[in-house]
Write an enzyme that holds these catalytic residues in place. Sequence first.
Site, mmCIF file in Angstrom:
data_model
loop_
_atom_site.group_PDB
_atom_site.id
_atom_site.type_symbol
_atom_site.label_atom_id
_atom_site.label_comp_id
_atom_site.label_asym_id
_atom_site.label_seq_id
_atom_site.Cartn_x
_atom_site.Cartn_y
_atom_site.Cartn_z
ATOM 1 N N CYS A 148 -16.170 1.476 1.380
ATOM 2 C CA CYS A 148 -14.956 0.691 1.656
ATOM 3 C C CYS A 148 -14.509 0.840 3.105
ATOM 4 C CB CYS A 148 -13.841 1.110 0.705
ATOM 5 S SG CYS A 148 -13.499 2.889 0.747
ATOM 6 N N HIS B 245 -7.647 0.649 -6.029
ATOM 7 C CA HIS B 245 -7.804 -0.187 -4.825
ATOM 8 C C HIS B 245 -8.486 -1.499 -5.249
ATOM 9 C CE1 HIS B 245 -7.787 -1.337 -0.766
ATOM 10 N NE2 HIS B 245 -8.611 -0.458 -0.221
ATOM 11 N N ASP C 105 -17.397 7.067 -0.787
ATOM 12 C CA ASP C 105 -16.080 7.002 -0.136
ATOM 13 C C ASP C 105 -15.786 8.395 0.408
ATOM 14 O OD1 ASP C 105 -13.523 6.224 0.656
ATOM 15 O OD2 ASP C 105 -12.648 6.409 -1.348
ATOM 16 N N GLN D 255 -10.155 -4.143 -2.677
ATOM 17 C CA GLN D 255 -11.422 -3.673 -2.110
ATOM 18 C C GLN D 255 -12.566 -3.907 -3.090
ATOM 19 O OE1 GLN D 255 -12.107 -2.090 1.054
ATOM 20 N NE2 GLN D 255 -14.162 -2.606 0.347
ATOM 21 N N ARG E 181 -13.182 -8.812 2.889
ATOM 22 C CA ARG E 181 -11.806 -8.502 2.472
ATOM 23 C C ARG E 181 -10.905 -9.697 2.757
ATOM 24 N NH1 ARG E 181 -9.832 -3.261 2.135
ATOM 25 N NH2 ARG E 181 -7.908 -4.265 1.421
ATOM 26 N N ARG F 263 0.874 -1.179 0.000
ATOM 27 C CA ARG F 263 0.000 0.000 0.000
ATOM 28 C C ARG F 263 0.902 1.218 0.000
ATOM 29 N NH1 ARG F 263 -5.035 1.581 3.809
ATOM 30 N NH2 ARG F 263 -5.940 0.188 2.262
HETATM 31 N N1 NVA Z 1 -10.065 6.715 -1.067
HETATM 32 C C1 NVA Z 1 -9.644 6.260 0.248
HETATM 33 C C2 NVA Z 1 -9.834 4.778 0.378
HETATM 34 C C3 NVA Z 1 -9.466 4.216 1.727
HETATM 35 C C4 NVA Z 1 -9.644 2.727 1.816
HETATM 36 C C5 NVA Z 1 -8.193 6.632 0.469
HETATM 37 O O1 NVA Z 1 -7.380 6.443 -0.451
HETATM 38 O O2 NVA Z 1 -7.873 7.148 1.548
HETATM 39 N N1 CP Z 2 -10.962 -0.205 3.053
HETATM 40 C C1 CP Z 2 -9.675 -0.229 3.407
HETATM 41 O O1 CP Z 2 -8.765 -0.499 2.595
HETATM 42 O O2 CP Z 2 -9.455 0.036 4.713
HETATM 43 P P1 CP Z 2 -8.065 0.322 5.430
HETATM 44 O O3 CP Z 2 -7.585 1.652 4.899
HETATM 45 O O4 CP Z 2 -8.379 0.355 6.881
HETATM 46 O O5 CP Z 2 -7.105 -0.766 5.066
#
Ligand code: NVA
Ligand code: CP
Length: 310
Positions: free
Chosen positions: A270, A135, A230, A138, A298, A108
């Site tokens: 998500c 993502h 989101d 997800q 997940r 990530r």
């Molecule tokens: N769009 C959000 C998704 C988190 C799972 C982010 O990138 O922070």
């Molecule tokens: N939805 C998701 O990826 O959550 P986290 O940011 O907590 O991993």
Amino acid sequence: MAINMKGKDLISINDLTIEEIYQIFDVAKTLKEDNYIGRSHKVLEGKTLGMIFTKPSTRTRISFETGIYQLGGIGMYFGPNDLQLGKSESVADTAQVLSRYLSGIMIRTFAHSDVVELAKYASIPVINGLTDLLHPCQVLTDLFTILEKKRTLRGLKFAYIGDGNNMAHSILHGCSKVGMDVFISSPSGYKPDEQIVKNALNNAAYMGSKVVITEDPIESVKDADIVYTDVWASMGQEKEAEERKKKFIRYQVNPELVKYAKSDYLFMHCLPAHRGDEVVNEVADSANSVIFDEAENRMHVQKAIMALVM
Ligand code: NVA
Ligand code: CP
């Protein structure tokens, strides 16, 4: 017929065939049922997953770490200050070194290009656990969750309301691959990436489904089977949060908006959610909401991915 996915990277849903997507769902269903009856499935005994995080996470970290453990392997967490990645050691060298120790990498991070580069130089599978662009784990999970609840994907209407961000992009890829009609409504200046919209339009042309990008949240939600949102400011955009709140206010998912959806619509997110901004409690905690099923799934879906590629 089983498709051999060993050694494959999971960087983008757009790289998967529809057969591979459904194979992931089939394996996830089996692993989930196994868990519910206490049948063990240690198919990755002795394998190690490196988990690189340069952004925070609750679900991704815990679901991958628990998942690899349940498959008989172990997960190794590397936080933002643990690796030299891209700082004092190149991504290419890091990829080649990690490939000598590990059986797979989940990453990530911010720049999508870093994940592509890591996968290019690693000889082990690389799984994208979120970048600024995509993502995929997800959205594969979200499609699996919809399939569980609605028994089908093709022909359903998926409405995404909010920022044209990593979630919107993977939703465009995922929904168009499986033949769902996907409507994205975002304010001007926050629309999804044009190249990703083109990819989705190509997939949809093949499947005979629709891709619609609009600024009108009501148009997207009208008769929708799925209503998805989101956060308005993603990780790394915290400084823009106040400005975005003003621009996105019309895009809040609230009882007023969801009354345009089908009565048996699913509300999805998500998570983490900023309750009171992009969604209100009356929707997030309603009988239509499946947000915690998504969170649970997940783990099952990512276990399927690991079991197939590692
Ligand atoms: N769009 C959000 C998704 C988190 C799972 C982010 O990138 O922070
Ligand atoms: N939805 C998701 O990826 O959550 P986290 O940011 O907590 O991993």
